[in-house]
Design a protein around this motif. Structure first.
Motif, mmCIF file in Angstrom:
data_model
loop_
_atom_site.group_PDB
_atom_site.id
_atom_site.type_symbol
_atom_site.label_atom_id
_atom_site.label_comp_id
_atom_site.label_asym_id
_atom_site.label_seq_id
_atom_site.Cartn_x
_atom_site.Cartn_y
_atom_site.Cartn_z
ATOM 1 N N SER A 42 1.263 -6.418 -1.805
ATOM 2 C CA SER A 42 1.858 -5.153 -2.572
ATOM 3 C C SER A 42 2.212 -3.970 -1.677
ATOM 4 O O SER A 42 3.387 -3.360 -1.708
ATOM 5 C CB SER A 42 0.830 -4.759 -3.563
ATOM 6 O OG SER A 42 0.787 -5.608 -4.347
ATOM 7 N N LEU A 43 1.395 -3.582 -0.487
ATOM 8 C CA LEU A 43 2.058 -2.446 0.090
ATOM 9 C C LEU A 43 3.107 -2.998 1.054
ATOM 10 O O LEU A 43 3.970 -2.037 1.406
ATOM 11 C CB LEU A 43 0.820 -2.213 1.189
ATOM 12 C CG LEU A 43 -0.405 -1.416 0.857
ATOM 13 C CD1 LEU A 43 -1.268 -1.283 1.958
ATOM 14 C CD2 LEU A 43 0.170 -0.002 0.457
ATOM 15 N N ASN B 14 7.612 2.615 -7.119
ATOM 16 C CA ASN B 14 6.802 2.404 -5.640
ATOM 17 C C ASN B 14 5.843 3.345 -5.247
ATOM 18 O O ASN B 14 4.815 3.255 -4.893
ATOM 19 C CB ASN B 14 7.968 2.263 -4.498
ATOM 20 C CG ASN B 14 8.472 0.854 -4.528
ATOM 21 O OD1 ASN B 14 7.770 0.052 -5.070
ATOM 22 N ND2 ASN B 14 9.531 0.604 -3.791
ATOM 23 N N LEU B 15 6.451 4.777 -5.598
ATOM 24 C CA LEU B 15 5.647 5.990 -5.260
ATOM 25 C C LEU B 15 4.410 6.038 -6.016
ATOM 26 O O LEU B 15 3.120 6.245 -5.602
ATOM 27 C CB LEU B 15 6.493 7.239 -5.551
ATOM 28 C CG LEU B 15 5.806 8.482 -5.429
ATOM 29 C CD1 LEU B 15 5.402 8.713 -4.196
ATOM 30 C CD2 LEU B 15 6.414 9.839 -6.065
ATOM 31 N N TRP C 207 2.064 3.208 -4.598
ATOM 32 C CA TRP C 207 1.719 3.811 -3.078
ATOM 33 C C TRP C 207 0.513 4.892 -3.264
ATOM 34 O O TRP C 207 -0.524 4.697 -2.568
ATOM 35 C CB TRP C 207 2.748 4.362 -2.495
ATOM 36 C CG TRP C 207 2.346 4.746 -1.087
ATOM 37 C CD1 TRP C 207 2.604 4.068 0.152
ATOM 38 C CD2 TRP C 207 2.034 6.420 -0.785
ATOM 39 N NE1 TRP C 207 2.176 4.873 1.215
ATOM 40 C CE2 TRP C 207 1.816 6.185 0.840
ATOM 41 C CE3 TRP C 207 1.667 7.227 -1.359
ATOM 42 C CZ2 TRP C 207 1.503 7.115 1.655
ATOM 43 C CZ3 TRP C 207 1.586 8.549 -0.540
ATOM 44 C CH2 TRP C 207 1.186 8.418 0.804
ATOM 45 N N PHE D 217 -2.689 2.945 -4.145
ATOM 46 C CA PHE D 217 -3.286 2.026 -3.065
ATOM 47 C C PHE D 217 -3.909 3.276 -2.390
ATOM 48 O O PHE D 217 -4.889 2.759 -1.619
ATOM 49 C CB PHE D 217 -2.123 1.430 -2.661
ATOM 50 C CG PHE D 217 -1.839 0.012 -3.219
ATOM 51 C CD1 PHE D 217 -2.826 -0.719 -3.660
ATOM 52 C CD2 PHE D 217 -0.506 -0.034 -3.504
ATOM 53 C CE1 PHE D 217 -2.469 -1.957 -4.232
ATOM 54 C CE2 PHE D 217 -0.129 -1.404 -4.262
ATOM 55 C CZ PHE D 217 -1.328 -2.382 -4.813
ATOM 56 N N HIS D 218 -3.440 4.349 -2.004
ATOM 57 C CA HIS D 218 -4.202 5.178 -1.008
ATOM 58 C C HIS D 218 -5.028 6.077 -1.770
ATOM 59 O O HIS D 218 -5.306 7.017 -1.117
ATOM 60 C CB HIS D 218 -2.876 5.930 -0.152
ATOM 61 C CG HIS D 218 -2.180 5.361 0.510
ATOM 62 N ND1 HIS D 218 -1.246 4.393 0.137
ATOM 63 C CD2 HIS D 218 -2.147 5.334 1.840
ATOM 64 C CE1 HIS D 218 -0.574 3.832 1.136
ATOM 65 N NE2 HIS D 218 -1.040 4.488 2.228
ATOM 66 N N GLN E 1 11.211 0.156 -0.391
ATOM 67 C CA GLN E 1 11.768 1.544 -0.538
ATOM 68 C C GLN E 1 12.715 1.697 0.552
ATOM 69 O O GLN E 1 13.634 2.775 0.158
ATOM 70 C CB GLN E 1 10.342 2.420 0.157
ATOM 71 C CG GLN E 1 10.503 3.744 -0.262
ATOM 72 C CD GLN E 1 10.582 4.179 -1.721
ATOM 73 O OE1 GLN E 1 10.250 3.158 -2.611
ATOM 74 N NE2 GLN E 1 10.896 5.360 -2.155
ATOM 75 N N ILE F 2 5.990 -2.699 -1.097
ATOM 76 C CA ILE F 2 6.375 -1.149 -1.351
ATOM 77 C C ILE F 2 7.278 -0.626 -0.355
ATOM 78 O O ILE F 2 7.989 -0.113 -0.446
ATOM 79 C CB ILE F 2 5.094 -0.385 -1.592
ATOM 80 C CG1 ILE F 2 4.292 -0.814 -2.951
ATOM 81 C CG2 ILE F 2 5.287 1.010 -1.578
ATOM 82 C CD1 ILE F 2 2.974 -0.242 -3.222
ATOM 83 N N TYR F 3 6.704 -0.966 0.957
ATOM 84 C CA TYR F 3 7.450 -0.179 2.011
ATOM 85 C C TYR F 3 8.693 -0.801 2.330
ATOM 86 O O TYR F 3 9.842 -0.103 2.638
ATOM 87 C CB TYR F 3 6.447 -0.411 3.352
ATOM 88 C CG TYR F 3 5.450 0.602 3.431
ATOM 89 C CD1 TYR F 3 5.314 2.130 3.361
ATOM 90 C CD2 TYR F 3 4.191 -0.036 3.430
ATOM 91 C CE1 TYR F 3 4.299 2.842 3.326
ATOM 92 C CE2 TYR F 3 2.911 0.917 3.288
ATOM 93 C CZ TYR F 3 2.964 2.246 3.392
ATOM 94 O OH TYR F 3 1.923 3.092 3.507
#
Length: 389
Positions: free
Chosen positions: A54-55, A110-111, A114, A117-118, A62, A58-59
């Motif tokens: 997923s990460l 995505n934001l 993100w 996840f963080h 983006q 996302i990156y």
């Protein structure tokens, strides 16, 4: 973002994932009978695998979204400068606006993921809220893009099949009205989702605070309305639009080949200085060919746009098939993690298609290329470079 290992089972834990997958939709549903499915689902995709994939998605997505936002912003600016006296400019502008909005909605989703996840403690459940304020709209707007592409392909088919009548059939005002109808019928129904779900303030034990979340409205009318709207707007409409684009693209390619063959035969006849007697049929063919030659660049551009759309939309069709066949294959089902990853992958087709369109316009449309170069001051830079040399 952090992770820790428990002393009891010595397994890696991801608190951010616990927060995201602690879905309030499950509070009103009994999944005890699906214990075997839960075991199977956890074996297909572990938390760690889901986290890494997923990460990465996302990156990577983006970067594509940023390119799509910039590219479609430039497209909109160029089409505005070109004006809307031509019907094709109106439909292509509508397509660019929808692609731009899709990229913005994808960026919002995505934001939110993100931040989850963080382990950023937000005053709302980012996964669920983004689903209702971006995910649903993205899905419906993808259908809008499909129908606009279908309209553009159909318009070019008319230009090839009935070139002498197309000016009366397709007018700027008619094209504008058609774009409004497409948006109303395909995108506006996304707001009816709030009949099925609503925002509420709930206590989150993980964060030890009250946050904004979403819950389902379990009335019979809301459930039935959701099923009907998803079936029509989420399955039937996209597949119909995809079929129209596919059929029109095939017809355009076949007709372009016929026109190319006819021109080659005419050129060959002229080179041999053959002058056969002209009859009404040949005169009609010559007129059609001359009109098609004038429209050929635009037709080839539409074929390229439609081809890229078909290639990018095939994964969405596969995703729709999965969602229809497997009841638990959705964001709130047993296979939620697998569904999220699958959606992230299949949804990449839309921003990729939106990013590439500007290259097609620049390559195949001389007016677009000229205005674009003036807009970004490329002509002036080249002129200054030649003066320096």
């Amino acid at each position: 973002m952090y992770m820790h290992t428990t002393e009891e089972d010595n397994t890696t834990r991801y608190p951010a994932l616990d927060q995201m997958t602690d879905n309030p939709f499950h509070l009103w549903e009994d999944h005890s009978k699906d214990s075997s499915m839960l075991t199977l689902a956890s074996g297909i995709l572990s938390d760690e695998q889901f986290y890494i994939i997923s990460l990465f998605m996302i990156y990577s997505s983006q970067i594509i979204n940023i390119c799509a936002i910039i590219a479609n912003s430039l497209c909109i600016a160029v089409f505005v400068k070109l004006g809307f006296s031509e019907p094709s400019n109106i439909s292509l502008t509508a397509l660019a606006v929808c692609d731009f909005t899709l990229a913005v909605l994808y960026t919002w989703g995505n934001l939110c993921f993100w931040l989850t996840f963080h382990n950023v403690r937000l005053p709302f459940h980012s996964a669920n809220v983004s689903y209702l304020t971006g995910g649903i709209q993205f899905a419906f707007l993808s259908t809008t893009v499909a129908w606009i592409t279908a309209f553009i392909s159909f318009e070019r088919c008319l230009c090839i099949l009935v070139p002498l009548k197309v000016r009366r059939l397709i007018t700027p005002r008619g094209t504008f009205v058609a774009m409004l109808i497409i948006i109303v019928l395909t995108f506006c129904p996304s707001f009816f989702t709030f009949i099925r779900y609503k925002f509420v303030w709930v206590f989150n034990p993980y964060m030890n605070r009250t946050i904004l979340n979403t819950i389902p409205v379990n009335s019979e009318f809301a459930i039935l309305f959701e099923k009907i709207s998803i079936s029509i707007c989420g399955v039937i409409q996209p597949l119909m639009a995809f079929s129209i684009v596919l059929i029109c693209t095939v017809l355009l390619v076949v007709q372009l080949r016929k026109i190319s063959s006819w021109r080659m035969s005419v050129t060959s006849a002229k080179s041999q200085r053959l002058q056969p007697e002209e009859n009404p049929a040949s005169s009609s063919s010559a007129t059609e060919a001359r009109i098609s030659e004038k429209e050929e660049r635009l037709v080839r551009m539409v074929v390229a746009i439609a081809t890229i759309f078909i290639m990018s939309y095939i994964p969405n069709c596969i995703a729709l098939l999965f969602y229809v066949v497997f009841d638990e294959f959705n964001m709130f089902g047993v296979y939620s993690k697998l569904s999220i990853v699958f959606s992230q992958i299949t949804s990449l087709g839309q921003p990729i298609s939106g990013s590439v369109n500007i290259l097609i316009y620049y390559k195949m449309a001389s007016k677009f290329r000229s205005v674009f170069r003036r807009l970004v001051r490329l002509d002036r830079q080249e002129q200054e470079r030649h003066e320096l040399e």
